[in-house]
Design a protein around this motif. Sequence first.
Motif, PDB file in Angstrom:
ATOM      1  N   ASN A  28       2.366 -15.319   7.503  1.00 63.40           N
ATOM      2  CA  ASN A  28       3.093 -13.666   7.813  1.00 63.40           C
ATOM      3  C   ASN A  28       1.363 -13.254   9.278  1.00 63.40           C
ATOM      4  OD1 ASN A  28       3.974 -10.930   7.785  1.00 63.40           O
ATOM      5  ND2 ASN A  28       4.420 -11.333   5.572  1.00 63.40           N
ATOM      6  N   THR A  29       1.390 -12.302   9.811  1.00 61.04           N
ATOM      7  CA  THR A  29       0.763 -11.031  10.800  1.00 61.04           C
ATOM      8  C   THR A  29       1.339 -10.036  10.579  1.00 61.04           C
ATOM      9  OG1 THR A  29       2.147 -11.150  12.906  1.00 61.04           O
ATOM     10  CG2 THR A  29       0.002 -13.115  12.607  1.00 61.04           C
ATOM     11  N   ALA A  30       2.288  -9.462   9.855  1.00 61.28           N
ATOM     12  CA  ALA A  30       2.490  -8.398   9.907  1.00 61.28           C
ATOM     13  C   ALA A  30       1.427  -7.292   9.165  1.00 61.28           C
ATOM     14  CB  ALA A  30       3.715  -8.256   9.452  1.00 61.28           C
ATOM     15  N   PRO A  31       1.133  -5.883   9.489  1.00 58.06           N
ATOM     16  CA  PRO A  31      -0.119  -5.717   9.203  1.00 58.06           C
ATOM     17  C   PRO A  31      -0.019  -4.775   7.984  1.00 58.06           C
ATOM     18  CG  PRO A  31       1.134  -4.671  11.482  1.00 58.06           C
ATOM     19  CD  PRO A  31       1.629  -5.696  10.737  1.00 58.06           C
ATOM     20  N   VAL A  32      -0.805  -5.041   7.098  1.00 63.22           N
ATOM     21  CA  VAL A  32      -0.440  -4.625   5.943  1.00 63.22           C
ATOM     22  C   VAL A  32      -1.495  -2.838   5.820  1.00 63.22           C
ATOM     23  CG1 VAL A  32      -1.988  -4.601   3.839  1.00 63.22           C
ATOM     24  CG2 VAL A  32      -0.853  -7.315   5.461  1.00 63.22           C
ATOM     25  N   VAL A  33      -0.912  -2.518   5.233  1.00 65.75           N
ATOM     26  CA  VAL A  33      -0.848  -0.520   5.176  1.00 65.75           C
ATOM     27  C   VAL A  33      -1.494  -0.739   3.001  1.00 65.75           C
ATOM     28  CG1 VAL A  33      -0.747   1.976   5.279  1.00 65.75           C
ATOM     29  CG2 VAL A  33      -0.094   0.008   6.767  1.00 65.75           C
ATOM     30  N   LEU A  34      -2.326   0.098   2.808  1.00 64.69           N
ATOM     31  CA  LEU A  34      -2.944  -0.120   1.675  1.00 64.69           C
ATOM     32  C   LEU A  34      -3.332   1.381   0.936  1.00 64.69           C
ATOM     33  CD1 LEU A  34      -4.144  -0.541  -1.563  1.00 64.69           C
ATOM     34  CD2 LEU A  34      -5.940  -0.723  -0.101  1.00 64.69           C
ATOM     35  N   PHE A  35      -2.017   2.323   0.256  1.00 66.18           N
ATOM     36  CA  PHE A  35      -2.105   3.149  -0.643  1.00 66.18           C
ATOM     37  C   PHE A  35      -3.089   3.707  -1.532  1.00 66.18           C
ATOM     38  CE2 PHE A  35       1.562   3.266   2.299  1.00 66.18           C
ATOM     39  CZ  PHE A  35       1.272   3.725   3.174  1.00 66.18           C
ATOM     40  N   LEU A  36      -3.624   4.363  -1.275  1.00 67.18           N
ATOM     41  CA  LEU A  36      -4.715   4.652  -2.137  1.00 67.18           C
ATOM     42  C   LEU A  36      -4.423   6.230  -3.052  1.00 67.18           C
ATOM     43  CD1 LEU A  36      -7.770   3.090  -1.059  1.00 67.18           C
ATOM     44  CD2 LEU A  36      -6.170   1.795  -2.864  1.00 67.18           C
ATOM     45  N   CYS A  37      -4.805   6.369  -4.188  1.00 66.47           N
ATOM     46  CA  CYS A  37      -4.737   7.662  -5.113  1.00 66.47           C
ATOM     47  C   CYS A  37      -5.483   7.014  -6.230  1.00 66.47           C
ATOM     48  CB  CYS A  37      -3.070   8.225  -5.249  1.00 66.47           C
ATOM     49  SG  CYS A  37      -2.079   7.493  -6.794  1.00 66.47           S
ATOM     50  N   THR A  38      -5.241   8.509  -7.217  1.00 63.10           N
ATOM     51  CA  THR A  38      -6.781   8.093  -8.750  1.00 63.10           C
ATOM     52  C   THR A  38      -5.642   7.389  -9.278  1.00 63.10           C
ATOM     53  OG1 THR A  38      -7.523  10.335  -8.158  1.00 63.10           O
ATOM     54  CG2 THR A  38      -7.615   9.195  -9.748  1.00 63.10           C
ATOM     55  N   VAL A  88      10.856   2.273   4.591  1.00 63.30           N
ATOM     56  CA  VAL A  88      11.122   2.350   6.450  1.00 63.30           C
ATOM     57  C   VAL A  88      10.172   1.657   7.689  1.00 63.30           C
ATOM     58  CG1 VAL A  88      10.017   4.241   8.490  1.00 63.30           C
ATOM     59  CG2 VAL A  88      11.064   4.909   6.189  1.00 63.30           C
ATOM     60  N   ALA A  89       9.051   0.660   6.847  1.00 61.77           N
ATOM     61  CA  ALA A  89       8.974  -0.596   8.012  1.00 61.77           C
ATOM     62  C   ALA A  89       9.579  -1.705   7.975  1.00 61.77           C
ATOM     63  CB  ALA A  89       7.676  -0.677   7.625  1.00 61.77           C
ATOM     64  N   GLY A  90      10.503  -1.973   6.435  1.00 59.83           N
ATOM     65  CA  GLY A  90      11.089  -2.761   6.593  1.00 59.83           C
ATOM     66  C   GLY A  90      10.282  -3.810   6.790  1.00 59.83           C
ATOM     67  N   ASP A  91      10.588  -5.139   7.508  1.00 60.77           N
ATOM     68  CA  ASP A  91       9.468  -6.836   7.446  1.00 60.77           C
ATOM     69  C   ASP A  91       9.054  -6.379   8.719  1.00 60.77           C
ATOM     70  OD1 ASP A  91      11.349  -7.084   9.866  1.00 60.77           O
ATOM     71  OD2 ASP A  91      11.907  -8.803   8.727  1.00 60.77           O
ATOM     72  N   ARG A  92       8.729  -4.791   9.667  1.00 65.36           N
ATOM     73  CA  ARG A  92       7.610  -4.973  10.474  1.00 65.36           C
ATOM     74  C   ARG A  92       6.248  -5.223  10.062  1.00 65.36           C
ATOM     75  NH1 ARG A  92       9.365  -0.387  14.015  1.00 65.36           N
ATOM     76  NH2 ARG A  92      10.245   0.682  11.608  1.00 65.36           N
ATOM     77  N   ALA A  93       6.249  -4.449   8.768  1.00 64.24           N
ATOM     78  CA  ALA A  93       4.479  -4.171   8.689  1.00 64.24           C
ATOM     79  C   ALA A  93       4.877  -4.685   6.434  1.00 64.24           C
ATOM     80  CB  ALA A  93       3.971  -3.161   8.662  1.00 64.24           C
ATOM     81  N   ARG A  94       3.496  -4.932   6.229  1.00 65.97           N
ATOM     82  CA  ARG A  94       4.101  -4.899   4.511  1.00 65.97           C
ATOM     83  C   ARG A  94       2.140  -4.226   4.086  1.00 65.97           C
ATOM     84  NH1 ARG A  94       1.323  -9.964   2.870  1.00 65.97           N
ATOM     85  NH2 ARG A  94       0.070  -9.983   5.105  1.00 65.97           N
ATOM     86  N   ALA A  95       3.321  -3.154   2.528  1.00 57.43           N
ATOM     87  CA  ALA A  95       2.231  -2.092   2.074  1.00 57.43           C
ATOM     88  C   ALA A  95       2.009  -2.589   0.641  1.00 57.43           C
ATOM     89  CB  ALA A  95       3.195  -1.175   2.046  1.00 57.43           C
ATOM     90  N   THR A  96       1.327  -2.004   0.232  1.00 59.51           N
ATOM     91  CA  THR A  96       1.032  -2.630  -1.292  1.00 59.51           C
ATOM     92  C   THR A  96       0.225  -1.103  -1.585  1.00 59.51           C
ATOM     93  OG1 THR A  96      -0.154  -3.216  -3.216  1.00 59.51           O
ATOM     94  CG2 THR A  96      -0.974  -2.933  -0.675  1.00 59.51           C
ATOM     95  N   SER A  97      -0.082  -0.791  -2.677  1.00 61.51           N
ATOM     96  CA  SER A  97      -1.319   0.403  -3.807  1.00 61.51           C
ATOM     97  C   SER A  97      -1.957  -0.169  -4.935  1.00 61.51           C
ATOM     98  CB  SER A  97       0.229   1.438  -3.887  1.00 61.51           C
ATOM     99  OG  SER A  97       1.196   0.820  -4.832  1.00 61.51           O
ATOM    100  N   ALA A  98      -2.722   0.948  -5.314  1.00 57.34           N
ATOM    101  CA  ALA A  98      -3.600   0.394  -6.091  1.00 57.34           C
ATOM    102  C   ALA A  98      -4.407   2.264  -6.344  1.00 57.34           C
ATOM    103  CB  ALA A  98      -4.916  -0.926  -5.665  1.00 57.34           C
ATOM    104  N   GLY A  99      -4.509   1.828  -7.220  1.00 53.33           N
ATOM    105  CA  GLY A  99      -6.110   3.819  -7.544  1.00 53.33           C
ATOM    106  C   GLY A  99      -7.148   3.120  -8.332  1.00 53.33           C
ATOM    107  N   THR A 100      -7.702   4.328  -8.175  1.00 52.86           N
ATOM    108  CA  THR A 100      -9.292   4.693  -8.226  1.00 52.86           C
ATOM    109  C   THR A 100      -9.230   4.028 -10.533  1.00 52.86           C
ATOM    110  OG1 THR A 100      -9.949   6.308  -8.638  1.00 52.86           O
ATOM    111  CG2 THR A 100     -10.496   5.423  -6.444  1.00 52.86           C
ATOM    112  N   SER A 101      -8.030   4.853 -10.616  1.00 57.55           N
ATOM    113  CA  SER A 101      -8.571   4.999 -12.032  1.00 57.55           C
ATOM    114  C   SER A 101      -6.829   4.985 -12.493  1.00 57.55           C
ATOM    115  CB  SER A 101      -8.567   6.276 -12.401  1.00 57.55           C
ATOM    116  OG  SER A 101      -9.411   5.992 -13.935  1.00 57.55           O
ATOM    117  N   PRO A 102      -6.158   3.409 -12.683  1.00 52.18           N
ATOM    118  CA  PRO A 102      -4.918   3.282 -13.095  1.00 52.18           C
ATOM    119  C   PRO A 102      -4.124   3.673 -14.404  1.00 52.18           C
ATOM    120  CG  PRO A 102      -6.203   1.118 -12.301  1.00 52.18           C
ATOM    121  CD  PRO A 102      -7.337   2.178 -12.328  1.00 52.18           C
TER     122      PRO A 102
END
Length: 136
Positions: A2-12, A28-42
């Motif tokens: 999978n060469t779809a771009p990866v976008v990481l969303f961060l908040c606290t 919105v992106a469907g299979d054109r890109a991948r997204a994940t998320s994380a936090g600094t203090s989950p």
Amino acid sequence: MNTAPVVLFLCTHNAGRSQLGSHLFRHVAGDRARATSAGTSPADAPSEPVVLALAELGIDSSNAQPRAVTVDDLVTADVVVAMKPGLELPGPVAGRFVQWEFPDPVNWDLDGVRELRDSILLQVEELVEWVAPAQG
């Protein structure tokens, strides 16, 4: 592979803003890109109004689990989106770094989160077109 771009969303806490960002991005992106998320203090769990606001758009985030951002996250993401300025990250960002500024929806009701969701959705739509433009 999978060469779809990866976008990481961060908040606290990875319970509100970054959950909204990553789920809306996938929607919105469907299979054109991948997204994940994380936090600094989950947090222990995503915000219930966030889960409900996403469900209103047909997005099931009920199984989402807040997690801590890792150095590996930062070096493998093509784009890292900080949903608030000044986050203390565990290492350098290897890809493109984007900083947005959205208020923390902790203790917000569903009406407030709807407004936030809609504001984030506008930013996400622009980001998707930049990261993974529609073909044709």
